[in-house]
Design an enzyme around this catalytic site. Structure first.
Site, short mmCIF file in Angstrom:
data_model
loop_
_atom_site.label_atom_id
_atom_site.label_comp_id
_atom_site.label_asym_id
_atom_site.label_seq_id
_atom_site.Cartn_x
_atom_site.Cartn_y
_atom_site.Cartn_z
N ASP A 195 37.48 41.90 36.26
CA ASP A 195 36.70 40.71 36.59
C ASP A 195 36.52 39.80 35.38
O ASP A 195 36.66 38.59 35.48
CB ASP A 195 35.35 41.12 37.19
CG ASP A 195 34.91 42.49 36.73
OD1 ASP A 195 35.18 42.81 35.56
OD2 ASP A 195 34.32 43.24 37.51
N ASP A 218 37.73 51.17 50.38
CA ASP A 218 38.85 51.83 49.69
C ASP A 218 38.80 53.33 49.86
O ASP A 218 39.71 54.03 49.42
CB ASP A 218 38.84 51.47 48.20
CG ASP A 218 39.84 50.36 47.90
OD1 ASP A 218 40.52 49.91 48.84
OD2 ASP A 218 39.95 49.96 46.73
#
Ligand SMILES: *[C@@H]1O[C@H](CO)[C@@H](O)[C@H](O)[C@H]1NC(C)=O
Ligand SMILES: *[C@@H]1O[C@H](CO)[C@@H](O)[C@H](O)[C@H]1NC(C)=O
Length: 717
Positions: A430, A143
């Site tokens: 998550d 990223d």
């Protein structure tokens, strides 16, 4: 005895087995829990029935109701733990080369905070996993869009050609070259071949590190780099996708598929952090290898156990129970901790006790790293639906057709981030994703083998640690207040034990407030001479004394049982206090402010490298302050407050002739005294040390002024 019986019971068909706590231990634990619960009720009864002259009694009642409730909630983490044991030999026998495809997703975000050499070691360690290479693929999501990371990966490919065969031939453990070779640094090399490998690794490391300094990586390599436009930056670039190794067919090199992906980034599009990159990886990989199972790893977590993939598949492929299990979570374990774990970063008790407790109630959380998922479940297959035949992988790879899957606009108007893939809109995406899967009827399993599967880098200074905890507590509390709150979202879908288990963590942030009030109130009332607890000689004192002693003794035993040291436990207790009186308070306030629409929280990556002197202090277990932080101001003020109140009270007791005073203030004196002792490293940092890691003068001065003003107010009010 149970344990022995279980081990020899004829369960030969199973690929794994589940053991519960032995009956004797179970009874002992439950007796302990019931006795503490009895004392909590006794304490509340005392608060309600025995009148006090001022309002402190009411405050104490409210606080103690909260502590009691929270304690009950957290019992779910210990009531019914289970342990899983796998039989990887059976798996290998049964499947041979027919193991399903496995895709490994490694996520990195910033080449400065997460140095490419570390990322390369993680990638190499998974490339060398004990798994058929043609069935394994490793995807690196960058990223940061960094050419440097890409360059490091091209170097890794060359080195992998030596490293992977070497690992398999010599059965190297662990398979991160840095970790393996540093373990050899003292004992010397076993063979000339090993020495040669070490030399090649060092050369590669030097090339990568000098490239980091020169930022000229682009000049050295041409293949793949053409995808970087001249004006590309980390935040603004097109999709960069490169298949560095196509290992989908058996080949003589024996290296798995390796893919680099940096999804498109544009300033005007929200990129949803790690969840966004995971979802892009899910789509892109589905067109390349389309592994039936997915391992998700942070870039600093190398594989320390080459069998971990087989371990996880023993559970997921088990004919009887495996079909119900959506994901297998390994603990987040760290290697860089000092012996006594100054910052409590190992989270031993969470990893060795509490997650086993969650498993007993339906399954651990998904914690974003070290987790094996079923691809179709994470992409939205509902519980009870049949698993589809795995998609045929494409023969010819046309990168230009795959790239749009990682574009900024691909997800617009789709279910990605909602019903498909990882969920968006929360700092701990998550955990929510795992919860939603469990609420769909799936179970999860926790595997904690002796030889840790994955090892990461723990925060090595106090501020990093507190920032990380602030983010976690904030994210968990946001879940609690969101539509995915385990309380209403999980209602009727997951067991009560698991709902409570989630709440135990989701309530970290709000649990800070009563702890802070309690410690301030105890100290200030000690100063003013207002007793908060019954006299030491009275019968009412028993439950207070019992809870204080027994709960702490239990936590000590628990900690030692998890492999910690006594000093480690003491450090852990300190961090328990610090997390609550700084990280969680800020986490709580941030969440509330955000709910009111006042501020936007920002995702902070915790830095993984530190300066040299700081590293030395870390080795010596000297607490690191050094930065001006509002969290330190809070800790400093509370620490000073305790110190002043304790000192004043001791002075008063020594000068007064009245023995009754000690009787009345006994427990308060002990509590404040313990807080003073536990804060010792803080006082050292504020008043005694001279090094760079001491508390900044400004924080010290402000803390002292604030604490003194509080004391003065209380005395003259
Ligand atoms: C990591 O693996 C090595 C063996 O390869 C083992 O000796 C070590 O104990 C493992 N580390 C942990 C924390 O389990
Ligand atoms: C972290 O671990 C690495 C490798 O084991 C070691 O070289 C380094 O000194 C450690 N850092 C600290 C701060 O302990």
């Amino acid at each position: 005895m149970r344990e022995v019986e279980d081990r020899f019971s004829p369960v030969h068909d199973r690929l794994f087995e589940t053991r519960r706590r032995r009956t004797g231990r179970m009874i002992a634990y439950r007796a302990f829990a019931v006795s503490v619960f009895g004392c909590i009720c006794w304490i509340l009864f005392y608060r309600v029935t025995v009148p006090v002259e001022n309002r402190t009694g009411l405050v104490m009642l409210i606080l103690e109701i909260w502590f009691g409730l929270y304690w009950v909630i957290r019992q779910s983490l210990r009531w019914n733990p289970v342990w899983r044991y796998t039989f990887t030999d059976k798996l290998s026998l049964r499947y041979k080369k027919d193991l399903p495809r496995l895709d490994v997703f490694v996520c990195t975000a910033d080449p400065v905070i997460e140095p490419p050499l570390m990322v390369v070691n993680t990638v190499l360690s998974v490339l060398a996993l004990d798994y058929p290479p043609e069935k394994l693929a490793v995807y690196l999501s960058d990223d940061g869009g960094s050419e440097l990371t890409f360059y490091a990966l091209t170097e890794a490919v060359e080195f992998a050609k030596i490293w992977v065969p070497f690992c398999k031939r010599v059965n190297v453990e662990p398979r991160s070259p840095a970790a393996y070779l540093s373990s050899k640094a003292n004992s010397g090399f076993d063979s000339a071949e090993e020495e040669e490998v070490a030399k090649l690794y060092k050369e590669m490391a030097v090339r990568i590190e000098s490239a980091s300094k020169l930022e000229e990586a682009r000049l050295n390599y041409s293949d793949g780099f053409s995808q970087w436009d001249s004006d590309a930056t980390g935040r603004n670039h097109g999709t960069i996708l490169q298949i560095l190794v196509d290992g989908r067919e058996e080949n003589e090199k024996g290296i798995p598929t390796l893919v680099y992906l940096s999804r498109e980034k544009r300033p005007e599009h929200h990129h949803h952090y790690k969840a966004g990159s995971m979802n892009a990886l899910l789509r892109v990989s589905s067109k390349i290898t389309c592994g039936r199972f997915i391992l998700n790893l942070d870039c600093d977590m190398y594989s320390n156990n080459s069998k971990s993939a087989l371990d996880a598949l023993c559970i997921l492929l088990d004919e009887k129970e495996g079909k119900k299990i959506a994901f297998v979570q390994f603990p987040q374990w760290f290697e860089n901790s000092t012996r006594n774990d100054l910052y409590g970063s190992m989270m031993r008790v969470i990893a060795n006790v509490e997650f086993n407790g969650l498993d007993g109630n339906g399954g651990p959380f998904y914690i974003g790293t070290g987790c094996f998922h079923r691809r179709d479940v994470i992409c939205g297959r509902n519980y009870g639906e049949e698993e589809e035949e795995s998609q045929k992988v494409q023969e010819v790879l046309e990168l230009e057709k795959i790239k749009p899957l990682a574009s900024c606009t691909y997800e617009e108007g789709s279910q990605w981030g909602k019903e498909m893939g990882l969920k968006y809109g929360c700092p701990v995406e998550d955990v929510i994703t795992g919860l939603a899967i469990q609420c769909g009827g799936w179970k999860s399993a926790y595997l904690n083998p002796k030889q840790q599967a994955f090892l990461g880098v723990a925060p090595t200074n106090l501020h990093q640690m507190l920032v990380q905890q602030r983010r976690w507590s904030e994210g968990d509390f946001q879940i609690f207040l969101s539509e995915y709150s385990p309380v209403w979202y999980g209602q009727g879908k997951i067991s009560l034990g698991l709902i409570l288990g989630y709440c135990g963590y989701c309530l970290w942030a709000p649990s800070a407030v009563p702890v802070a009030i309690y410690s301030v109130l105890t100290a200030l009332c000690l100063l003013k001479g207002i007793p908060l607890f019954p006299k030491v000689s009275s019968l009412w004192f028993i439950p207070f004394g019992y809870v204080t002693v027994v709960v702490n003794a239990y936590s000590l035993v628990d900690f030692l049982w998890c492999g910690g040291t006594f000093r480690g436990w003491w450090n852990e207790e300190r961090m328990w206090l610090y997390r609550r009186t700084s990280s969680f308070i800020f986490g709580f306030m941030d969440t509330i402010l955000k709910k009111l629409g006042v501020s936007e929280s920002a995702f902070v990556i915790t830095a993984k490298v530190g300066e040299e002197e700081a590293a030395e202090r870390y080795e010596k277990e000297v607490m690191e302050f050094g930065v001006e932080s509002p969290m330190f101001l809070l800790l400093g003020t509370l620490g000073m407050l305790n110190l002043f109140c304790f000192a004043a009270a001791v002075l008063r007791l020594m000068t007064s002739r009245d023995g009754g005073e000690l009787q009345k203030m006994g427990l308060q004196l002990v509590i404040t005294g313990v807080l003073v002792v536990i804060n010792w490293p803080l006082y050292e940092g504020m008043l005694l040390r001279k090094d760079k890691g001491k508390m900044p003068i400004s924080v010290t001065v402000k803390s002292v002024v604030l604490a003194l003003s509080a004391c003065t107010c209380i005395v003259f009010l």
